[in-house]
Design a protein around this motif. Structure first.
Motif, PDB file in Angstrom:
ATOM      1  N   LEU A 118       5.767  -9.473  10.406  1.00  0.00           N
ATOM      2  CA  LEU A 118       5.224  -9.628   9.188  1.00  0.00           C
ATOM      3  C   LEU A 118       3.479  -9.351   9.563  1.00  0.00           C
ATOM      4  O   LEU A 118       2.861 -10.605  10.830  1.00  0.00           O
ATOM      5  CB  LEU A 118       5.610 -10.015   8.291  1.00  0.00           C
ATOM      6  N   ASP A 136       2.538  -3.638   5.384  1.00  0.00           N
ATOM      7  CA  ASP A 136       2.863  -2.984   3.637  1.00  0.00           C
ATOM      8  C   ASP A 136       1.404  -2.085   3.344  1.00  0.00           C
ATOM      9  O   ASP A 136       0.348  -2.411   4.041  1.00  0.00           O
ATOM     10  CB  ASP A 136       3.646  -3.834   3.032  1.00  0.00           C
ATOM     11  N   LYS A 163       4.369   0.810   6.056  1.00  0.00           N
ATOM     12  CA  LYS A 163       4.403   1.768   4.723  1.00  0.00           C
ATOM     13  C   LYS A 163       4.307   2.776   4.447  1.00  0.00           C
ATOM     14  O   LYS A 163       4.428   4.078   3.526  1.00  0.00           O
ATOM     15  CB  LYS A 163       4.625   0.979   3.429  1.00  0.00           C
ATOM     16  N   ASP A 188       9.455  -4.368   2.988  1.00  0.00           N
ATOM     17  CA  ASP A 188       9.401  -5.519   2.154  1.00  0.00           C
ATOM     18  C   ASP A 188      10.758  -6.368   2.592  1.00  0.00           C
ATOM     19  O   ASP A 188      10.719  -7.431   3.117  1.00  0.00           O
ATOM     20  CB  ASP A 188       8.867  -6.089   1.177  1.00  0.00           C
TER      21      ASP A 188
END
Length: 605
Positions: A118, A136, A163, A188
Motif C-alpha cells: 500500500l 486509493d 482506485k 481497500d
C-alpha cells in the motif's frame, strides 16, 4: 349483423381481431389491435391486456366494447423458460482475490511480479524486493506520481494499482514507465505483502500470460494443484486489456461443485439423460421418447432444482387441490454463462458451459375458464374458449395472399413454437413445442453477461452499428452510413441499436462483432432447431420433403433475420417459406385472432 372478437393471448403480446358476421355466414373484418400481455400467459391477470387491446381496437372504428356480441379466446398454455448450468464451480478466495475487469484507461504495457504494498506503507519497503504499489483515491494523481518518483531510486516498483480513473495521468508523470491498472473499486480489500502478477496489454491486444493458467503458474511459481485451482481465474481474464492475480495463501481456495444432474423423461419410451451430455443428446432423447407425460430432474442437482422451480411457479398459478402439474416438452440449447467468482474485487466472472432450457408446463386445470368468466362479468359480453392456437393460426394464415391447401404454418411467438399442417381435405395435424423468442432473449442476456432482460430484447429485435464519428457509422454488415445532421456526442465511439424511433446505446463495453455472433447463434439454436423438429412431427410420414409451403406467423416472424435464416435452411428441401401477411394487411401477426373469428363462421355453417 353481430360483432365477433377473436383474442390471442401470447406470452409477450395479446392480439385481438374484430369482424362483423353477416346472416349468410360471411365475415367482414373491421379492425385489430395488440397490447403487451399482463401476467403469465393463461392466467387471470391476462384480462387487463385483453380489455386494453379490445378498447384500442374498438375505439379505432368509433365503437365500444359493449357493441361486441361474442369474444372468442384461444386455449393458452403457459410456457416457462429457465437456464440450467452444465457445470458450476464456485471458487472462493478468502484472504485475497484477483482483479480482471476491463478498465478503458490502463497505462503502460507488459507484465510485472511483486508483493502488494500500500502506498501508505512505502517507507516499510525493502530495497531489492519488487513491489506492486496500491493507491486509493485519497491521493491525487500528482501526489501518487510524486511519491512513486521519489521512491523509485530506493525501491523496485514493478507496477501500480489505482482506485481512481487516473492511470494515464500518473504514467505521464513517472520517470520510469511501468504497467498501471486503474478503476479498482474495492482496492481497500487488497492484502499487504501478498505476491501478485500484473499485466497490461498493448492497445488493441488482450492479456496473454494471466489469461493462461500456465502463464499464471510461471509468474507466481505455482505447483500443479495450485495451477488447477486458478483455471477459473484465467478463464475469466480472457479478452481483458489488463489484469492482476494475487497468490492466495495455502488452504484458502476451496471448490463447491453442484452436479449438473439427470433429466428423467416419463414417456412412451421412458429414459434418463445427464445434462453433461449437452443439448444435442438431450433433444435426441426427447425425440426418441415419444409422447411425453412428464419431465423431472434428479434431486439436489442444477437441472433438478431448475425443473422443480418451474413446476413450483406453475403451482402458484393453479390453486386447485388436485393440481396435476406436468412438463410436457423441453427445448435444450448449449450456451455459455458467466459464473461469478466469489471473493473477486471487480465482479469477475468466468464463462462456463451451460444448457438453456425452455419448458412447456401444463396443468390439469388451465385457468382459461376463470379468464372467460371474469371477462364476461366485467364486460357483460358472452365469452367462449374457442380453439387451439395452432389450428386457429392455420386458419388465419390461409388469408395470406398466394396460399392454398395443403399448407404448413409455423407460429413463432414469445414462449412456444406451434406447427400445423392442413391437408387438402381440411384435416389439421398440429404440435405445440416449448422455446421461442423469450428463450432467445435469455440466451443473449446470459452469454453477453448483460444482467438486463430488456436490453437483451432490444438486441434481439434491432440491427447494430458502431458510431465512428459524429457524421458516420459502420453498420454490422460492414457498410458505412453517413448522416446529414450531427449524431449526439453521447453515442460517439459506442455500439448502438438502430431502433425505429432512434438510437439505443449499448452501455456494456462489448465488441459489435461479438454481439452479432451471439444474437445470430441464439436465434439459430432456438428457431431453426424448433422449426425442424416441429415441422417434422406434423409432416405427412414425418418427412419434411412432403411439405411444399410454409407460412411463418407470430411475433418472431417479424424479426429482421429469422425468416431469412429459415428460408436458407429449408432451401435444401425445396420448401417455399416466407412471412405471412394475414388478411393481406397485418403482416405475420394476428393469425390466431383472425382464425378465431373465421372459425366462428365455420361453426355457424
Amino acid at each position: 349483423m353481430s360483432l365477433i372478437a377473436g383474442v390471442d393471448i401470447g406470452n409477450s403480446t395479446t392480439e385481438v381481431c374484430v369482424g362483423e358476421a353477416a346472416a349468410d355466414g360471411t365475415i367482414h373484418f373491421l379492425t385489430s389491435a395488440s397490447r403487451p400481455t399482463t401476467g403469465t400467459k393463461g392466467t387471470v391477470a391476462n384480462t387487463h391486456a385483453i380489455k386494453a387491446a379490445l378498447n384500442r381496437a374498438m375505439s379505432s372504428i368509433g365503437r365500444t366494447i359493449s357493441d361486441i356480441s361474442l369474444i372468442r379466446l384461444n386455449e393458452a398454455a403457459p410456457v416457462i423458460g429457465d437456464t440450467a448450468m452444465e457445470t458450476l464451480t464456485e471458487t472462493i478466495i478468502t484472504d485475497s482475490s484477483m482483479i480482471g475487469h476491463n478498465p478503458s484507461t490502463p497505462a503502460g504495457a507488459g507484465q510485472a511480479v511483486g508483493e502488494i504494498l500500500l502506498i501508505d506503507n512505502l517507507s516499510r519497503g525493502i530495497p531489492g524486493t519488487p513491489y506492486i504499489v496500491a493507491a486509493d483515491d485519497s491521493y491525487s494523481y500528482e501526489e501518487v506520481a510524486a511519491i512513486l518518483n521519489q521512491s523509485a531510486d530506493t525501491l523496485d516498483i514493478a507496477g501500480v494499482i489505482l482506485k481512481a480513473d487516473e492511470a494515464v495521468l500518473v504514467e505521464n508523470r513517472l520517470r520510469k514507465k511501468i504497467p498501471i491498472i486503474d478503476e479498482v473499486a474495492r482496492i481497500d480489500k487488497l492484502p499487504d505483502g501478498v505476491l501478485a502478477a500484473i499485466e497490461v496489454a498493448l492497445p488493441g491486444q488482450t492479456v496473454r500470460m494471466l489469461s493462461n493458467p500456465y502463464g499464471i503458474a510461471t509468474l507466481l511459481h505455482l505447483n500443479a494443484e495450485e495451477t488447477r485451482t486458478v483455471t477459473p481465474i484465467a478463464k475469466s481474464l480472457i479478452g481483458k486489456r489488463s489484469a492482476v492475480v494475487l497468490k492466495t495463501p495455502g488452504g484458502n481456495v476451496r471448490e463447491n461443485v453442484l452436479p449438473a444432474g439427470e433429466i428423467y423423461l416419463n414417456a412412451e419410451n421412458s429414459a434418463s439423460i445427464n445434462l453433461d451430455e449437452g443439448a444435442a443428446e438431450i433433444m435426441k432423447a426427447v425425440a426418441d421418447a415419444g409422447k411425453i407425460h412428464d419431465i423431472s430432474g434428479q434431486p439436489d442437482t442444477n437441472v433438478g432444482n431448475m425443473l422443480t422451480r418451474i413446476k413450483r411457479g406453475m403451482g402458484e398459478l393453479d390453486h386447485t387441490p388436485d393440481a396435476d402439474i406436468r412438463i410436457t416438452d423441453i427445448l435444450a440449447v448449449d450456451t455459455l454463462a458467466p459464473v461469478l467468482i466469489s471473493g473477486a474485487l471487480a465482479g469477475e466472472t468466468c464463462l462456463e458451459k451451460a444448457v438453456g432450457i425452455a419448458a412447456m408446463v401444463k396443468t390439469q386445470h388451465l385457468p382459461m375458464r376463470e379468464i372467460a368468466d371474469k371477462l364476461k362479468m366485467e364486460l357483460g359480453t358472452d365469452v367462449r374458449i374457442a380453439g387451439v392456437e395452432a389450428v386457429m393460426a392455420s386458419l388465419g394464415a390461409l388469408t395470406t395472399p398466394g396460399t392454398k391447401l395443403p399448407l404448413a404454418i409455423l407460429d413463432m411467438g414469445g414462449g412456444s413454437t406451434d406447427a400445423a399442417v392442413i391437408s387438402e381435405d381440411g384435416r389439421v395435424t398440429m404440435t405445440h413445442q416449448a422455446g421461442a423468442g423469450e428463450l432467445v432473449s435469455m440466451l443473449i442476456e446470459t452469454e453477453l453477461g448483460l444482467g438486463d432482460r430488456h436490453i437483451a430484447e432490444q438486441i434481439k429485435k434491432y440491427p447494430l452499428a458502431k458510431v465512428e464519428s459524429l457524421f458516420h457509422m459502420r453498420m454490422e454488415n460492414g457498410q458505412m452510413t453517413f448522416v446529414d445532421e450531427s449524431i449526439d456526442p453521447r453515442f460517439y465511439g459506442r455500439v448502438i441499436l438502430l431502433a425505429e424511433d432512434g438510437y439505443i446505446r449499448i452501455e456494456k463495453e462489448l465488441p459489435m462483432e461479438k454481439i452479432v455472433q451471439v444474437r445470430r447463434d441464439a436465434k439459430r439454436k432456438v428457431f431453426v432447431t424448433n422449426a425442424f423438429r416441429a415441422l417434422k412431427s406434423v409432416a405427412p410420414g414425418q418427412d419434411l420433403k412432403n411439405i411444399s409451403n410454409v407460412v411463418l406467423v407470430g411475433g418472431s416472424a417479424e424479426d429482421f433475420e429469422i425468416p431469412e435464416m429459415l428460408m436458407e435452411e429449408f432451401a435444401d428441401y425445396r420448401i417455399v417459406c416466407g412471412r405471412g401477411n394475414i388478411r393481406g394487411t397485418e403482416g405475420p401477426r394476428n393469425a390466431v385472432a383472425t382464425g378465431l373469428v373465421l372459425s366462428y363462421a365455420g361453426e355457424r355453417q
